[in-house]
Design an enzyme around this catalytic site. Sequence first.
Site, PDB file in Angstrom:
ATOM      1  N   ASP A 163       1.135  -0.722   0.226  1.00  0.00           N
ATOM      2  CA  ASP A 163       0.054   0.033  -0.426  1.00  0.00           C
ATOM      3  C   ASP A 163       0.690   1.025   0.099  1.00  0.00           C
ATOM      4  O   ASP A 163       1.788   1.450   0.720  1.00  0.00           O
ATOM      5  CB  ASP A 163      -0.624   0.020   1.593  1.00  0.00           C
ATOM      6  CG  ASP A 163      -2.114   0.728   1.311  1.00  0.00           C
ATOM      7  OD1 ASP A 163      -3.062   1.087   1.705  1.00  0.00           O
ATOM      8  OD2 ASP A 163      -1.673   2.189   0.816  1.00  0.00           O
ATOM      9  N   ASP A 208      -3.883   2.659  -5.171  1.00  0.00           N
ATOM     10  CA  ASP A 208      -2.697   2.455  -4.435  1.00  0.00           C
ATOM     11  C   ASP A 208      -2.333   1.290  -3.741  1.00  0.00           C
ATOM     12  O   ASP A 208      -1.430   1.300  -2.670  1.00  0.00           O
ATOM     13  CB  ASP A 208      -2.367   3.786  -3.470  1.00  0.00           C
ATOM     14  CG  ASP A 208      -3.967   3.573  -2.237  1.00  0.00           C
ATOM     15  OD1 ASP A 208      -4.956   3.047  -2.548  1.00  0.00           O
ATOM     16  OD2 ASP A 208      -3.507   4.386  -1.600  1.00  0.00           O
ATOM     17  N   GLU A 209      -2.657   0.219  -4.016  1.00  0.00           N
ATOM     18  CA  GLU A 209      -3.259  -1.366  -2.920  1.00  0.00           C
ATOM     19  C   GLU A 209      -2.541  -1.901  -4.168  1.00  0.00           C
ATOM     20  O   GLU A 209      -3.439  -2.293  -5.262  1.00  0.00           O
ATOM     21  CB  GLU A 209      -4.318  -1.214  -2.047  1.00  0.00           C
ATOM     22  CG  GLU A 209      -4.275  -0.492  -1.064  1.00  0.00           C
ATOM     23  CD  GLU A 209      -5.271  -0.538  -0.189  1.00  0.00           C
ATOM     24  OE1 GLU A 209      -5.786  -2.143   0.000  1.00  0.00           O
ATOM     25  OE2 GLU A 209      -6.181   0.596  -0.738  1.00  0.00           O
TER      26      GLU A 209
END
Length: 418
Positions: free
Chosen positions: A8, A103-104
């Site tokens: 993350d 974003d992960e």
Amino acid sequence: MTTFALVDCNSFYASVERIFRPDLKNKPVLVLSNNDACCVAKSRECRALGIKTGDPLFKIQHLVNAHKITVFSSNYTLYADISARVMHTLESFSPRVEIYSIDECFMHLDGCKDLEQYARKIRDTVLQYTGIPVSVGMAPTKTLAKLANHAAKKYPQTGGVVDLTNSSRQKRLCELVPVKDVWGVGRRIGKRLENMGIRTALQLAQMDLKVVRQKFSIVLERTVRELNEESCIELEETPATRRQVICSRSFGSKMTEQGPMREAIAEFTTRGAEKLRKEKLRACVISVFIRTSPHANRSQYSKTATGRLIQASSDSRDFLHLAGKLFEQIWKEGYHYAKAGIILTEICPENQMQLSLLEPPKDSAASDRLMQTIDKINQTTNGKVQFGSQREEQDWFMNRTHLSPSYTTRWEDLPVAK
DNA sequence: TCTGGGGTCCTAGGACCC
DNA sequence: TCTGGGGTCCTAGGACCC
């Protein structure tokens, strides 16, 4: 046993803005939602000042002024580009990854001998290649990997990496984590659990499965199982085709007249059809909605109308025609409208269309050619070909006062090295 | 004055059928 | 007067996620 890792990005949007503004290192940075309305990302320094994701700008303006916080409007084109670079880097570390959000990324790290060392290598490489700091959590289930990641972010002494494959470590962490911080437990369910005396992740993990199923849902039951190392949520390596397309906006200023609203709906509809074509999809059903602000003290109105095409389509004209009619059905004079939008559903790939029994199949070749031509022209000229119901002047459009340059996607905005 | 946008899945309840 | 039980489908709304 399978090991999931969750990678993350730390304060992703804020970190992206800082790549190109090294002068902002260790300084408070805040990124706003569309319309510059509220905070969607903030650097560690902002968090320390008590700013939370979702805070409206007007409520934290005094902090922005007092601490000289640098504020950015969100620049999704830039974030998407940097995200692709991060994901590309991660793919070199495992053959099985799931890009979970901008974003992960979940990854399988099966058969890895020294997990912690490997995770540190991932971290260092992503930072070196993209300039984005990431945290890595590892565990036997996705929910526990999320928890591990949470800890990697929260406790600096971990160096951004937490290996939670060991059961007793899981237990110790679960004891410290408030139940509302567990993946899958939101505000509402968190409240209900707390009212029952369930305050920590460990207490949730120890709940009776039957009680959870009965009082809550199968979703929370899965969460509880996952906290107990039983993997219920698989890695999804091939993304499923999407179920819907939404195009909606809150308006910069309240809308009271029918004409501009009709044009806004036409604009959303056109954007929606473009999205379909870009992903080689077609849709059968369109819903149009308009609504006043639930935060205002004025009288409220919210209405949706849904209509169906005879045959799935991605032709803007089909949807514009239908959306226009639906809009007339729901429009009501005398309200201050805050938001509107369209939703496309019953989506299928363009090569797998269900034909109508009653209507002769429409030959879409001519329509496809026209739409392709329009899309091509619009790509190169920034939206010059429009439909009659759209309008050139979009005064209701977003406020984006603090927008950063498109450093990586526009030649004019390329950063210059001095 | 000023509170995002884009998604997914599940559930409860109504309509309808036999 | 009496008004079942079981099933499907659809929709609106709730809840979650980033």
